[in-house]
Design an enzyme around this catalytic site. Structure first.
Site, mmCIF file in Angstrom:
data_model
loop_
_atom_site.group_PDB
_atom_site.id
_atom_site.type_symbol
_atom_site.label_atom_id
_atom_site.label_comp_id
_atom_site.label_asym_id
_atom_site.label_seq_id
_atom_site.Cartn_x
_atom_site.Cartn_y
_atom_site.Cartn_z
ATOM 1 N N ASN A 136 0.865 -1.182 0.000
ATOM 2 C CA ASN A 136 0.000 0.000 0.000
ATOM 3 C C ASN A 136 0.902 1.232 0.000
ATOM 4 O O ASN A 136 1.517 1.547 1.007
ATOM 5 C CB ASN A 136 -0.897 -0.049 1.249
ATOM 6 N N TRP A 137 0.977 1.892 -1.139
ATOM 7 C CA TRP A 137 1.901 3.033 -1.249
ATOM 8 C C TRP A 137 1.377 4.268 -0.517
ATOM 9 O O TRP A 137 2.103 5.238 -0.351
ATOM 10 C CB TRP A 137 2.121 3.401 -2.718
ATOM 11 N N LYS A 138 0.116 4.260 -0.154
ATOM 12 C CA LYS A 138 -0.517 5.436 0.476
ATOM 13 C C LYS A 138 -0.286 6.675 -0.391
ATOM 14 O O LYS A 138 -0.178 6.546 -1.611
ATOM 15 C CB LYS A 138 -0.013 5.594 1.913
ATOM 16 N N HIS A 172 -9.538 1.011 5.311
ATOM 17 C CA HIS A 172 -8.238 1.265 5.951
ATOM 18 C C HIS A 172 -8.422 2.186 7.156
ATOM 19 O O HIS A 172 -9.208 3.133 7.096
ATOM 20 C CB HIS A 172 -7.260 1.886 4.951
ATOM 21 N N GLU A 186 -6.737 4.514 8.240
ATOM 22 C CA GLU A 186 -6.470 5.931 7.972
ATOM 23 C C GLU A 186 -7.716 6.615 7.399
ATOM 24 O O GLU A 186 -7.877 7.824 7.542
ATOM 25 C CB GLU A 186 -5.264 6.054 7.025
ATOM 26 N N GLU A 213 -5.162 -5.290 10.553
ATOM 27 C CA GLU A 213 -4.164 -4.250 10.781
ATOM 28 C C GLU A 213 -4.449 -3.556 12.107
ATOM 29 O O GLU A 213 -5.252 -2.601 12.155
ATOM 30 C CB GLU A 213 -4.212 -3.209 9.648
ATOM 31 N N GLY A 266 2.819 1.884 11.006
ATOM 32 C CA GLY A 266 3.809 2.959 10.985
ATOM 33 C C GLY A 266 4.530 3.200 12.292
ATOM 34 O O GLY A 266 5.213 4.213 12.441
ATOM 35 N N SER A 315 3.726 -2.392 10.134
ATOM 36 C CA SER A 315 5.174 -2.409 10.373
ATOM 37 C C SER A 315 5.880 -3.686 9.911
ATOM 38 O O SER A 315 6.903 -4.068 10.486
ATOM 39 C CB SER A 315 5.473 -2.149 11.854
ATOM 40 N N GLY A 358 2.948 -1.174 4.189
ATOM 41 C CA GLY A 358 2.984 0.245 3.847
ATOM 42 C C GLY A 358 4.395 0.678 3.472
ATOM 43 O O GLY A 358 4.837 0.495 2.332
#
Ligand code: 13P
Length: 248
Positions: free
Chosen positions: A9-11, A97, A99, A166, A172, A209, A230
């Site tokens: 997932n490149w975000k 997600h 986020e 997740e 992160g 992570s 990520g």
């Protein structure tokens, strides 16, 4: 051995040319890997999707969008619908997600996004997971159960849904759950899907992570079917290294 999935997932990272370069490097790196049991997925931003789909065509690399709008069309400025994703050749979409949940995406919206995406022939990577506070209050299983039942309510073709567990406190942060904790929670998800949705062999990924160092230990947890990554997915060398370590 169970077939494994490694999804990146490149975000909100990589311009179109940077994304194109990353996928070129992945393609050549993965061509040297014995990857018969591998499903590799990358998730660029919307603006890079069609370029990445073109470059990835005919390779091991599958392409996911990072999000989708729940409605089919209409006055939703800046949004992208599932049939638009389908029209650029995307195979997967990440939904739920954390986020996005933190910026107002509700379970009901997630449920609509899943339905719309399945109706358009997309596979879903459905993210679930508890926050640190919820974990501290020992609410993890309650939260997971709730996210699953609301997210999947009335969804048909459940075999199109992959799950990504997740824990929000792992994303992160460099902190990965202890193996027995992770096993317990993934088993809970598995049992819940089996009892409530009669899903006998759902694919469940772990995300949070994951890196080139901890992947060897994580892959020993054999009830996990792969990873959603990520930061480490944005560096082709690291991502290829993780793919290799996941399968060897
Ligand atoms: P990190 O691997 O950077 O922790 O991100 C995980 C994630 O959010 C994948 O969707």
């Amino acid at each position: 051995m169970r077939a494994k999935i490694v999804a990146g997932n490149w975000k909100m990272n990589k311009t179109v040319s940077e994304g194109a370069q990353l996928v070129e490097e992945l393609k050549s790196g993965l061509a040297k890997v014995d990857a018969s049991d591998v499903t590799v997925v990358v998730s660029p931003t919307y603006v890079s999707l069609s370029e990445v789909v073109k470059i990835a065509a005919g390779s091991l690399v599958n392409v996911a969008a990072q999000n989708v709008h729940q409605e089919a069309n209409g006055a939703y400025t800046g949004e992208i619908s599932a049939d638009m994703l389908k029209s650029v050749g995307v195979g997967y979409v990440i939904i739920g997600h954390s986020e996005n949940r933190t910026t107002g995406e509700t379970d009901l919206i997630i449920n609509k996004k899943i339905k719309s995406s399945i109706n358009n022939g997309l596979k879903i990577i459905f993210c679930i997971g508890e926050t640190l506070l919820q974990r501290k209050k020992k609410l993890t299983h309650k939260i997971l159960k709730n996210q699953i039942s609301k997210g999947l309510k009335g969804v048909k073709k459940l075999n199109k849904v992959l799950f990504a567990y997740e824990p929000v406190w792992s994303i992160g942060t460099g902190i990965v759950p202890k193996a027995n904790d992770l096993e317990k929670n993934v088993n809970f998800i598995r049992n819940n899907l089996s009892n409530k949705f009669r899903l006998k062999n759902p694919k469940i990924l772990y995300g949070g992570s994951v890196n080139t160092k901890n992947v060897k230990n994580l892959k020993e947890i054999n009830i996990i079917d792969g990873f959603l990554i990520g930061a480490a997915s944005q560096d082709p060398k690291k991502f290829i290294d993780i793919v290799k370590k996941t399968f060897n």
